[in-house]
Design a protein around this motif. Structure first.
Motif: not given
Length: 238
Positions: A65-78
């Protein structure tokens, strides 16, 4: 306002925001030079994919399955989500190259291998994502554009939400976090219009973060300045 370089076939799209900020550290320059191409999801830009051939997500993530984060800022959540969910493929989209460089450093440190990075406008990525291919999407502390005349620049407008809805699977989850009350209002108006149901039965559903939430630097700034986070969860209809 910035106009990104465009292929002759590309639609004209205004981009309101920054592509680059202060100078990068040598290590960050190295991350961009050494890692970014390898972590690309595929031919997204118009010069390399003028016919807008869909990305082969099955080959990219082995059928996960594929998820998407739009505008990840500094990337910590990603990176947090990638480490927590090794059986999921995740694509992060961010036009601000300083944030991309920060993410690449975090990827090296965490050693996650299920991430891909698009360093550009989410709308170009939407052009090449297959229909109904995304199982979950995150929009976390997007640029608030606080002045009323700038509200049309926000992500929660039809220009962004309609193609996002197209690439999300029926039943897929969309998470939106923001500390701006008027952004909450616009989100609750526009996201359902694009084909999503708001999953809230009581105040705790938007006041309490998700169980797997990692508070970002933007949220910490909001809390220091006395603003209240809102956590909105939607489900793609269909």
């Amino acid at each position: 306002m910035t106009h990104a370089p465009k292929h002759p076939k590309a639609p004209w799209r205004n981009f309101y925001g920054r592509f680059k900020g202060k100078g990068l550290r040598p290590s960050q320059e190295a991350y961009l030079q050494e890692d970014l191409d390898t972590l690309s999801p595929g031919p997204v830009d118009w010069d390399s994919n003028p016919e807008r051939r869909p990305l082969d997500l099955g080959a990219l993530f082995g059928g996960a399955p594929v998820w998407l984060e739009i505008g990840f800022g500094g990337g910590e959540h990603l990176v947090h989500q990638a480490a927590r969910n090794p059986g999921i493929g995740i694509i992060g989209c961010e036009p601000y190259i300083n944030g991309v460089a920060m993410l690449l450093g975090k990827i090296r440190q965490a050693g996650v291998t299920n991430l891909r990075v698009h360093p550009g406008d989410a709308r170009d990525l939407f052009d090449v994502l297959p229909e109904a291919s995304i199982s979950k999407a995150f929009l976390l502390y997007p640029d608030p554009w606080p002045k009323k005349r700038h509200h049309r620049r926000r992500f929660v407008t039809p220009e962004h939400l309609e193609p996002l809805a197209r690439v999300m699977k029926p039943g897929a989850e969309l998470r939106v976090a923001t500390d701006i009350p008027d952004y909450v209002r616009q989100t609750l108006v526009e996201v359902p219009r694009a084909g999503f149901d708001w999953l809230a039965e009581g105040p705790s559903d938007w006041r309490t973060p998700w169980d797997d939430w990692l508070s970002t630097r933007y949220e910490q700034k909001a809390l220091r300045e006395g603003r209240v986070p809102h956590y909105l969860t939607f489900r793609r209809q269909g």
